[in-house]
Scaffold this active site. Structure first.
Site, PDB file in Angstrom:
ATOM      1  N   ASP A  54       0.695   2.609   3.813  1.00 14.38           N
ATOM      2  CA  ASP A  54      -0.135   3.689   3.272  1.00 14.38           C
ATOM      3  C   ASP A  54       0.718   4.943   3.084  1.00 14.38           C
ATOM      4  O   ASP A  54       0.291   6.069   3.388  1.00 14.38           O
ATOM      5  CB  ASP A  54      -1.342   3.977   4.171  1.00 14.38           C
ATOM      6  CG  ASP A  54      -2.368   4.897   3.515  1.00 14.38           C
ATOM      7  OD1 ASP A  54      -2.270   5.117   2.286  1.00 14.38           O
ATOM      8  OD2 ASP A  54      -3.259   5.407   4.219  1.00 14.38           O
TER       9      ASP A  54
ATOM     10  N   HIS B   6       0.830  -1.208   0.000  1.00 19.33           N
ATOM     11  CA  HIS B   6       0.000   0.000   0.000  1.00 19.33           C
ATOM     12  C   HIS B   6       0.864   1.258   0.000  1.00 19.33           C
ATOM     13  O   HIS B   6       1.255   1.760   1.052  1.00 19.33           O
ATOM     14  CB  HIS B   6      -0.916  -0.013   1.229  1.00 19.33           C
ATOM     15  CG  HIS B   6      -1.996   1.012   1.195  1.00 19.33           C
ATOM     16  ND1 HIS B   6      -3.207   0.828   1.818  1.00 19.33           N
ATOM     17  CD2 HIS B   6      -2.070   2.243   0.620  1.00 19.33           C
ATOM     18  CE1 HIS B   6      -3.968   1.891   1.639  1.00 19.33           C
ATOM     19  NE2 HIS B   6      -3.282   2.771   0.914  1.00 19.33           N
TER      20      HIS B   6
END
Length: 425
Positions: A301, A56
């Site tokens: 992320d 991610h």
């Protein structure tokens, strides 16, 4: 030429062993003792790990390369010990056609110094209810589907998407967010939002969409992966779904494990992220979820922004925090060395073999003869400080700068080639 990494503590098959690693023709040739080679890398006192896997990241390329691009993003990954990443499709233009996907895959390969797997979008442009041609996207190189940055707002759209994804054997990786409940919020609903006088984000914005999607996943049989789960209820929903046999996996982000809303010192844009930092109760539930297997892996992320986009307070700052360069060291320092919540073997698994296994990335995240020589070497013994000047990313938007850490990356190799070495820019 043969290269041997000597005398390291090697992570292999869930165990730590004292061994040498022999590399030849871009692959791991052998792991054992008393190995020799033409070139010797001394890893005495160091951890030798498979290259880490981050499923991610956001590389902003094309469209917003002032924030990050493929080259700087992949350099940041290598600096953090990551050799394989999954790049989200919220770029401009969104790669929602075969031609755009092929171009993205080609650019990733040409410009990246690590292995970059490319997500395709769940819906066209990530913001419509129209599905792209999943079969064509997969043929063009998409390895999974995500609208990360956006929740799929319509249940019927997600239902159809899951049916088509199942037909094409593609994972649906969801950013679980009901926009009507998110309602332009900024800080987790609680005392901190009141203290800072900022719009709150109810946990229901995340949990109601997870509940919806779990029912749809059960009906369709698709592999449903939930990005950055952040609440206790989310963990409980996934735990129940797994017990019912639903094909669901999920990830936690380092910042949700390390920080809570109570750590926000003031109205500081570096603490603005989506999902927001949650309560101590939520944080504790995430840690339990990792330890009992409800949460399958850790993913960063990594979301870089230009410096000016994180200034002026949380109301006006962009959502997002970088993570590629700080994930391993901050997690190791806090949870392995200091608090002893995890073992080193557990942490390495969540950052290497587990994400590779969940996403079917064969031969990634493991050190085995015949596998690509993707290797990270970490210094667990010496304390260093996280400094902006050392970051390879264009984004410096992390509250961890200035923190004293153990586990700095010494060297990262991709296909046997050194792509990062400490002390070299």
């Amino acid at each position: 030429m043969q290269t041997v990494i000597k005398n390291g503590t090697v992570y292999q098959n869930g165990r730590l062993i004292h061994a040498d690693v022999l590399i030849e023709d871009q692959k791991i040739k052998a792991i054992g003792t008393d190995l020799t080679g033409d070139k010797v890398i001394d890893a005495t006192g160091k951890l030798v790990s498979p290259g880490l896997v981050d499923v991610h990241v956001h590389y902003r390329d094309p469209g917003q390369t002032y924030k990050e691009d493929i080259e700087t993003g992949s350099k940041a990954a290598a600096h953090g010990g990551f050799t394989t990443v999954g790049a989200m499709p919220n770029v401009t233009p969104v790669p929602d056609t075969p031609d755009l996907m092929k171009k993205m895959v080609q650019e990733n390969k040409q410009k990246g110094i690590v292995h970059i797997f490319q997500y395709g979008p769940i819906t066209k442009n990530e913001t419509t209810d129209e599905l792209p041609d999943y079969a064509a996207l997969k043929k063009a190189g998409a390895f999974a589907l995500s609208n990360d940055g956006h929740g799929v707002q319509t249940a019927q759209t997600m239902y159809l998407a899951m049916q088509e994804a199942k037909k094409n054997d593609l994972i649906v990786a969801a950013h679980a967010q009901d926009d009507s409940l998110f309602n332009h919020g900024i800080v987790n609903e609680g005392e901190k939002a009141k203290e800072l006088n900022l719009p709150p984000v109810t946990e229901l914005a995340e949990t109601t969409q997870i509940a919806r999607d779990l029912l749809l996943a059960e009906k369709t049989g698709v592999h449903y992966h939930i990005c950055h789960v952040s609440t206790k209820t989310s963990v409980e929903l996934v735990r129940m779904a797994k017990a019912c046999g639903i094909n669901v996996t999920c990830e936690a982000a380092p910042h949700h494990l390390l920080l809570t809303e109570d750590d926000i010192p003031k109205d500081n844009g570096y603490y603005k992220m989506n999902p927001p930092l949650r309560s101590k109760e939520d944080q504790a539930a995430l840690l339990v979820g990792l330890l009992d297997g409800t949460i399958d892996l850790i993913a960063t992320d990594h979301a870089p922004h230009a410096k000016q986009e994180k200034q002026g307070g949380m109301q006006n700052a962009a959502f997002g925090i970088t993570g590629s360069e700080t994930a391993f060291s901050t997690l190791y320092t806090k949870f392995v060395k200091e608090d002893k919540v995890f073992t080193l073997e557990q942490l390495l698994s969540w950052l290497s073999d587990q994400p590779a296994k969940v996403f079917g990335l064969k031969k990634a995240g493991v050190l085995e003869p015949g596998c690509p020589a993707d290797v990270a070497i970490f210094d667990l013994e010496h304390e260093t400080e996280l400094k902006e000047k050392d970051y390879q990313s264009k984004g410096i938007n992390t509250p961890f700068t200035g923190q004293k850490i153990y586990g700095a990356t010494v060297m990262t190799m991709v296909d046997g080639e050194v792509v990062y070495q400490r002390g070299e820019k």
